[in-house]
Scaffold this motif. Structure first.
Motif, PDB file in Angstrom:
ATOM      1  N   SER A   1      23.201  76.356  50.778  1.00 38.16           N
ATOM      2  CA  SER A   1      23.027  75.680  49.638  1.00 38.16           C
ATOM      3  C   SER A   1      22.161  74.690  49.785  1.00 38.16           C
ATOM      4  O   SER A   1      21.115  74.207  49.141  1.00 38.16           O
ATOM      5  CB  SER A   1      24.048  75.534  48.592  1.00 38.16           C
ATOM      6  OG  SER A   1      25.072  74.566  49.368  1.00 38.16           O
ATOM      7  N   HIS A   2      22.385  73.860  50.690  1.00 37.52           N
ATOM      8  CA  HIS A   2      21.703  72.645  51.054  1.00 37.52           C
ATOM      9  C   HIS A   2      20.347  72.848  51.544  1.00 37.52           C
ATOM     10  O   HIS A   2      19.388  72.238  51.253  1.00 37.52           O
ATOM     11  CB  HIS A   2      22.308  71.713  52.275  1.00 37.52           C
ATOM     12  CG  HIS A   2      22.293  72.291  53.588  1.00 37.52           C
ATOM     13  ND1 HIS A   2      23.178  73.189  53.968  1.00 37.52           N
ATOM     14  CD2 HIS A   2      21.337  71.758  54.549  1.00 37.52           C
ATOM     15  CE1 HIS A   2      22.834  73.426  55.266  1.00 37.52           C
ATOM     16  NE2 HIS A   2      21.891  72.724  55.718  1.00 37.52           N
TER      17      HIS A   2
ATOM     18  N   THR B   1      18.555  75.599  50.315  1.00 40.99           N
ATOM     19  CA  THR B   1      18.079  75.888  48.996  1.00 40.99           C
ATOM     20  C   THR B   1      17.729  74.629  47.996  1.00 40.99           C
ATOM     21  O   THR B   1      16.779  74.658  47.706  1.00 40.99           O
ATOM     22  CB  THR B   1      19.102  76.502  48.249  1.00 40.99           C
ATOM     23  OG1 THR B   1      19.337  77.988  48.918  1.00 40.99           O
ATOM     24  CG2 THR B   1      18.821  77.015  46.879  1.00 40.99           C
TER      25      THR B   1
ATOM     26  N   CYS C   1      20.286  78.771  41.734  1.00 41.37           N
ATOM     27  CA  CYS C   1      20.162  79.393  43.105  1.00 41.37           C
ATOM     28  C   CYS C   1      21.110  78.431  44.023  1.00 41.37           C
ATOM     29  O   CYS C   1      21.773  79.165  44.963  1.00 41.37           O
ATOM     30  CB  CYS C   1      18.760  78.923  43.732  1.00 41.37           C
ATOM     31  SG  CYS C   1      17.495  80.162  43.045  1.00 41.37           S
ATOM     32  N   TYR C   2      21.287  77.266  43.942  1.00 38.63           N
ATOM     33  CA  TYR C   2      22.183  76.338  44.550  1.00 38.63           C
ATOM     34  C   TYR C   2      23.464  77.033  44.453  1.00 38.63           C
ATOM     35  O   TYR C   2      24.369  76.902  45.471  1.00 38.63           O
ATOM     36  CB  TYR C   2      22.023  75.007  44.287  1.00 38.63           C
ATOM     37  CG  TYR C   2      22.819  73.987  44.894  1.00 38.63           C
ATOM     38  CD1 TYR C   2      22.395  73.387  46.172  1.00 38.63           C
ATOM     39  CD2 TYR C   2      24.119  73.577  44.477  1.00 38.63           C
ATOM     40  CE1 TYR C   2      23.352  72.672  47.053  1.00 38.63           C
ATOM     41  CE2 TYR C   2      24.905  72.553  45.276  1.00 38.63           C
ATOM     42  CZ  TYR C   2      24.416  72.212  46.567  1.00 38.63           C
ATOM     43  OH  TYR C   2      25.397  71.330  47.200  1.00 38.63           O
ATOM     44  N   THR C   3      24.155  76.952  43.096  1.00 34.18           N
ATOM     45  CA  THR C   3      25.657  77.509  43.124  1.00 34.18           C
ATOM     46  C   THR C   3      25.808  78.825  43.172  1.00 34.18           C
ATOM     47  O   THR C   3      26.745  79.242  43.283  1.00 34.18           O
ATOM     48  CB  THR C   3      25.958  76.891  41.463  1.00 34.18           C
ATOM     49  OG1 THR C   3      25.034  77.456  40.323  1.00 34.18           O
ATOM     50  CG2 THR C   3      25.801  75.281  41.240  1.00 34.18           C
TER      51      THR C   3
ATOM     52  N   GLY D   1      24.041  81.558  45.101  1.00 35.11           N
ATOM     53  CA  GLY D   1      22.906  81.830  45.910  1.00 35.11           C
ATOM     54  C   GLY D   1      22.467  83.467  45.986  1.00 35.11           C
ATOM     55  O   GLY D   1      21.396  83.669  46.557  1.00 35.11           O
TER      56      GLY D   1
END
Length: 161
Positions: free
Chosen positions: A40-41, A43, A99-101, A103
């Motif tokens: 996530s980081h 992204t 997208c972050y939460t 994926g």
């Protein structure tokens, strides 16, 4: 995708920009499945780079100053570049958090791929700004992701401007 590339010289800790119409891809494949599983980081960092590309392209005052690149890739007028940048910002704000939460959200990732492509088409024709200049200078000296540096610098540069 664009006529720009950046190479890092590990010995001098500098980032060297390269601009050439020869760098422009003949084909771009935007596959959201290719980035499912990315941490996530990464992204977030990549998404902030897209947002910065779009923001800087939107407020660019002049077209690319490199005549050979300008002549080879300037396919759009300024209003088209601004429209591409504006839509890219809209897509980032509507999809980056998803997208972050989540994926594996292929719809959100597809929208982010499209935002990245639109922002690239815009900035390739009108250039980038001081955020990217500073991020490249700092990125050669500090182990911070380029997109994260952009995110840290963007609000300050906007305020300064």
């Amino acid at each position: 995708m664009t006529s720009f590339a950046v190479v890092t010289d590990e010995q001098t800790h500098t980032k060297v920009p390269i601009a050439s119409s020869e760098l422009v891809a003949g084909l771009a494949i935007l596959d959201p499945e290719a980035v499912v599983g990315v941490p996530s980081h990464i992204t977030a960092d990549s998404g902030m780079d897209v947002l910065t590309h779009a923001t800087e392209a939107y407020v660019a005052l002049e077209a690319c100053a490199i005549p050979s690149v300008k002549a080879a890739v300037r396919a759009y007028d300024l209003s088209t570049c601004r429209a591409l940048a504006e839509k890219a910002v809209e897509l980032v704000f509507g999809n980056l958090e998803r997208c972050y939460t989540h994926g594996d959200d292929l719809e959100a990732r597809s929208h982010m791929h499209n935002a990245s492509c639109m922002a690239a088409m815009a900035f390739d024709n009108v250039g980038l700004g001081i955020v990217h200049s500073l991020a490249h200078a700092l990125g050669g000296h500090y182990p911070i992701a380029h997109g994260r540096l952009n995110a840290l610098l963007l609000p300050h540069v906007i305020e300064f401007n």
